[in-house]
Structure formats: C-alpha cells, structure tokens
Design a protein around this motif. Structure first.
Motif, PDB file in Angstrom:
ATOM      1  N   PRO A   1      13.921 -70.569  11.935  1.00  0.00           N
ATOM      2  CA  PRO A   1      12.505 -70.931  12.000  1.00  0.00           C
ATOM      3  C   PRO A   1      12.290 -72.029  13.044  1.00  0.00           C
ATOM      4  O   PRO A   1      12.950 -73.067  13.006  1.00  0.00           O
ATOM      5  CB  PRO A   1      12.211 -71.458  10.592  1.00  0.00           C
ATOM      6  N   LEU A   2      11.382 -71.778  13.982  1.00  0.00           N
ATOM      7  CA  LEU A   2      11.079 -72.725  15.049  1.00  0.00           C
ATOM      8  C   LEU A   2       9.587 -72.700  15.323  1.00  0.00           C
ATOM      9  O   LEU A   2       8.960 -71.622  15.294  1.00  0.00           O
ATOM     10  CB  LEU A   2      11.829 -72.362  16.340  1.00  0.00           C
ATOM     11  N   ALA A   3       9.026 -73.837  15.607  1.00  0.00           N
ATOM     12  CA  ALA A   3       7.621 -73.889  15.982  1.00  0.00           C
ATOM     13  C   ALA A   3       7.409 -73.119  17.282  1.00  0.00           C
ATOM     14  O   ALA A   3       8.268 -73.120  18.167  1.00  0.00           O
ATOM     15  CB  ALA A   3       7.182 -75.343  16.147  1.00  0.00           C
ATOM     16  N   GLU A   4       6.282 -72.437  17.385  1.00  0.00           N
ATOM     17  CA  GLU A   4       5.989 -71.710  18.612  1.00  0.00           C
ATOM     18  C   GLU A   4       5.989 -72.666  19.800  1.00  0.00           C
ATOM     19  O   GLU A   4       5.464 -73.775  19.720  1.00  0.00           O
ATOM     20  CB  GLU A   4       4.642 -71.009  18.498  1.00  0.00           C
TER      21      GLU A   4
ATOM     22  N   GLN B   1      18.388 -57.487  30.117  1.00  0.00           N
ATOM     23  CA  GLN B   1      17.118 -56.846  29.768  1.00  0.00           C
ATOM     24  C   GLN B   1      16.087 -57.917  29.443  1.00  0.00           C
ATOM     25  O   GLN B   1      16.392 -58.915  28.779  1.00  0.00           O
ATOM     26  CB  GLN B   1      17.314 -55.918  28.561  1.00  0.00           C
ATOM     27  N   VAL B   2      14.876 -57.714  29.921  1.00  0.00           N
ATOM     28  CA  VAL B   2      13.741 -58.570  29.594  1.00  0.00           C
ATOM     29  C   VAL B   2      12.587 -57.662  29.207  1.00  0.00           C
ATOM     30  O   VAL B   2      12.241 -56.741  29.953  1.00  0.00           O
ATOM     31  CB  VAL B   2      13.337 -59.459  30.795  1.00  0.00           C
ATOM     32  N   VAL B   3      12.006 -57.888  28.042  1.00  0.00           N
ATOM     33  CA  VAL B   3      10.905 -57.057  27.561  1.00  0.00           C
ATOM     34  C   VAL B   3       9.766 -57.963  27.113  1.00  0.00           C
ATOM     35  O   VAL B   3       9.981 -58.877  26.315  1.00  0.00           O
ATOM     36  CB  VAL B   3      11.349 -56.146  26.388  1.00  0.00           C
ATOM     37  N   GLU B   4       8.580 -57.701  27.614  1.00  0.00           N
ATOM     38  CA  GLU B   4       7.426 -58.521  27.253  1.00  0.00           C
ATOM     39  C   GLU B   4       6.914 -58.226  25.846  1.00  0.00           C
ATOM     40  O   GLU B   4       6.489 -59.125  25.131  1.00  0.00           O
ATOM     41  CB  GLU B   4       6.293 -58.296  28.260  1.00  0.00           C
TER      42      GLU B   4
ATOM     43  N   LEU C   1      10.141 -63.844  20.956  1.00  0.00           N
ATOM     44  CA  LEU C   1       9.813 -64.945  21.838  1.00  0.00           C
ATOM     45  C   LEU C   1       8.304 -64.995  22.094  1.00  0.00           C
ATOM     46  O   LEU C   1       7.578 -64.028  21.848  1.00  0.00           O
ATOM     47  CB  LEU C   1      10.574 -64.804  23.157  1.00  0.00           C
ATOM     48  N   GLN C   2       7.857 -66.103  22.605  1.00  0.00           N
ATOM     49  CA  GLN C   2       6.431 -66.288  22.865  1.00  0.00           C
ATOM     50  C   GLN C   2       6.018 -65.452  24.085  1.00  0.00           C
ATOM     51  O   GLN C   2       6.662 -65.479  25.133  1.00  0.00           O
ATOM     52  CB  GLN C   2       6.141 -67.759  23.121  1.00  0.00           C
TER      53      GLN C   2
ATOM     54  N   LEU D   1      15.509 -69.889  28.579  1.00  0.00           N
ATOM     55  CA  LEU D   1      15.200 -68.477  28.745  1.00  0.00           C
ATOM     56  C   LEU D   1      13.709 -68.209  28.576  1.00  0.00           C
ATOM     57  O   LEU D   1      13.105 -67.439  29.322  1.00  0.00           O
ATOM     58  CB  LEU D   1      15.966 -67.639  27.721  1.00  0.00           C
ATOM     59  N   ALA D   2      13.129 -68.838  27.551  1.00  0.00           N
ATOM     60  CA  ALA D   2      11.735 -68.611  27.192  1.00  0.00           C
ATOM     61  C   ALA D   2      11.382 -69.629  26.113  1.00  0.00           C
ATOM     62  O   ALA D   2      12.140 -70.588  25.878  1.00  0.00           O
ATOM     63  CB  ALA D   2      11.535 -67.181  26.687  1.00  0.00           C
ATOM     64  N   ALA D   3      10.262 -69.414  25.437  1.00  0.00           N
ATOM     65  CA  ALA D   3       9.867 -70.254  24.315  1.00  0.00           C
ATOM     66  C   ALA D   3       9.855 -69.414  23.046  1.00  0.00           C
ATOM     67  O   ALA D   3       9.616 -68.205  23.088  1.00  0.00           O
ATOM     68  CB  ALA D   3       8.491 -70.868  24.558  1.00  0.00           C
ATOM     69  N   SER D   4      10.127 -70.039  21.919  1.00  0.00           N
ATOM     70  CA  SER D   4      10.107 -69.312  20.650  1.00  0.00           C
ATOM     71  C   SER D   4       8.673 -68.906  20.317  1.00  0.00           C
ATOM     72  O   SER D   4       7.716 -69.552  20.722  1.00  0.00           O
ATOM     73  CB  SER D   4      10.684 -70.179  19.535  1.00  0.00           C
ATOM     74  N   GLY D   5       8.565 -67.817  19.573  1.00  0.00           N
ATOM     75  CA  GLY D   5       7.235 -67.312  19.266  1.00  0.00           C
ATOM     76  C   GLY D   5       7.169 -66.610  17.932  1.00  0.00           C
ATOM     77  O   GLY D   5       7.990 -66.847  17.034  1.00  0.00           O
ATOM     78  N   ASN D   6       6.219 -65.691  17.836  1.00  0.00           N
ATOM     79  CA  ASN D   6       5.971 -64.972  16.588  1.00  0.00           C
ATOM     80  C   ASN D   6       5.505 -63.558  16.927  1.00  0.00           C
ATOM     81  O   ASN D   6       4.565 -63.044  16.328  1.00  0.00           O
ATOM     82  CB  ASN D   6       4.919 -65.720  15.769  1.00  0.00           C
TER      83      ASN D   6
END
Length: 268
Positions: free
Chosen positions: A152-155, A169-172, A196-197, A215-220
């Motif tokens: 669990p991580l804040a966005e 691989q990178v997928v939006e 990821l966000q 790499l990116a930011a955590s998301g939901n």
C-alpha cells in the motif's frame, strides 16, 4: 480469400492470444491483456505466410495453434523470438479449407535460470506495509500472481527499480494491471511493477535502468481496490508465465513476507 482478424480470450497478463480466420466468419473481441506478439497473414506464393512479430524489448516465446485436424499435423514447434524479431512460422496454401490460426505469446526465455537475488525495496521514505503477499487469498491465486506482493502506497509515491535491468514492456492502461512496467534482468527473470499512476511513466522500452532509478509513480489503476504497488518476479517456465518467490531488503534488513494474508479485504 476472406481474412478476418479476431482476438481470443486469454488469462489476464499470462499470455496474449490472437487468432486469424481464413474463409470463415470471425468475431472481433477485446483482448484481456496487452499484446506481447502479433500475428499477420501475408499473401505469398499462392498462399499465405503466418508471420509472428515480437512486440517487446525482450524475448517472447510463441506457439501457433490451428483449429482444423489437417492443420494440426503441419504446425511448427514453439519458437523464441528476440526483441522486434519477425519470423514466418507457417505457410498455408490458398486452396486449403476454412481454418483459424491462433497465436499464444509468453514473455521471457524458457531456458533462463533465475538466481537467488536479494531485491531492493522499490520505494523509499515510506513505511513498509504489505496488504497481500505470497499466496494472498484475494487475488494472488493464479500462477503469474501467486508469489506477488502488494505494498500500500499513497498515489504519487516514486516507484524505484528493485534490480538493474532493461525495460522490456511499458503499458499505459492494461485492463487488469493498469499502468505497468516490466523489467528484464540479467538472469532472465522479469520484475513486474503494476497499478502505477497514469501519466507518470519515466522510462521507455529498451532502456537500461539501474537499481533505485525512478520508473513511475504509484497509483490505483486497473483492477485495483486501493492505491498500492503490485510487485512480482516472473519467469517463463515453458509456455507459462510463473511468479517466483523472491527475497527483498529494506534499510532495516531483509523482509519476511507472510505466506498468505488474513481473511480481510485487501488491495490487489
């Protein structure tokens, strides 16, 4: 000759399957996972060549299926495609009867032998919490997710590379895993960073990354019940995408992941 493309169902993220109908009606369906490979039929020498293309920046194993008894005898063995490689798998005569070809694709080299590596924590400056670990009853039940861990991580929390490698691989926006990054390691294993966000990706396919690099930011995103990072180490174990148990350390030492989570709702 009528050639109509269609997408066949596949287990989420485990493989990507595409089918082609020849001389028969085919219904297009939405894929349940991002494409790992592509199947094209090209007119050639009085027939059609079935050509597979690897869409990832890493190896992909492909397998061709045919939905006719006569075709089954001529189908090739599974093939391993290098990044961006195109390969003719089969030639079909123009006078053949109605049939359908299906292509299954699995990321990774089945000959790889992942080593016992201790991964870095993929974030910093946040408490280490686990909402679901190995064998989590909520969603870590299939082969590719059985040994995943949910943090669990804040966005907006920076997600860092847990081990050096190459972005495969990178997928939006994948239907189940949302925004994701797959990193290929030197030993052939692959790290999956998912949910990821959207719009936060900082890497591209084929790029080399160092441990601790953003790499990116955590998301939901995707099929998620709350903000978190879904992390897994996966390997192609022979036409199967398998999650592997892994070791990980934080600044306080090596983490001890529970084998399964309590009977309570959890992020997935």
């Amino acid at each position: 000759m009528l050639v109509t493309p269609a997408i066949a169902d596949a287990a989420p993220s485990a493989r990507w399957r595409q089918s082609w109908g020849l001389n028969s009606a085919a219904t297009a369906r939405v894929p349940t996972s991002p494409a790992f490979a592509k199947l094209n039929l090209e007119p050639r020498a009085g027939g059609h060549a079935a050509i597979a293309t690897n869409l990832l920046a890493g190896p992909v194993q492909v397998r061709l299926h045919g939905q006719s008894a006569a075709l089954q005898e001529t189908l090739p063995s599974p093939a391993l495609l290098m990044p961006g490689e195109q390969r003719t798998l089969l030639w079909l005569p123009a006078d053949g009867g109605p049939t359908r070809l299906l292509l299954d694709a699995f990321p990774g080299d089945p000959a790889a032998r992942p080593d016992d590596f201790v991964y870095q924590l993929p974030f910093r400056g946040q408490p280490v919490r686990v909402s679901q670990a190995f064998g989590g009853r909520y969603s870590h039940t299939d082969t590719q997710n059985l040994n995943a861990v949910d943090f669990p991580l804040a966005e907006g929390t920076p997600v860092l590379t847990a081990r050096a490698g190459k972005v495969m691989q990178v997928v939006e926006n994948a239907p189940d895993l949302g925004c994701l990054v797959r990193v290929l390691h030197r030993d052939g294993s692959m790290a999956l960073y998912a949910h990821l966000q959207a719009g936060s990706l900082q890497v591209r396919p084929g790029q080399s990354v160092e441990a601790g690099q953003a790499l990116a930011a955590s998301g939901n995103t995707g099929n998620s019940t709350g903000p978190h990072l879904h992390f897994a180490i996966q390997a192609n174990t022979g036409l199967t995408l398998t999650s592997l148990r892994f070791r990980m350390r934080s600044e306080r030492g090596e983490l001890q992941f529970p084998r399964e989570t309590p009977e309570q709702p959890a992020s997935r």
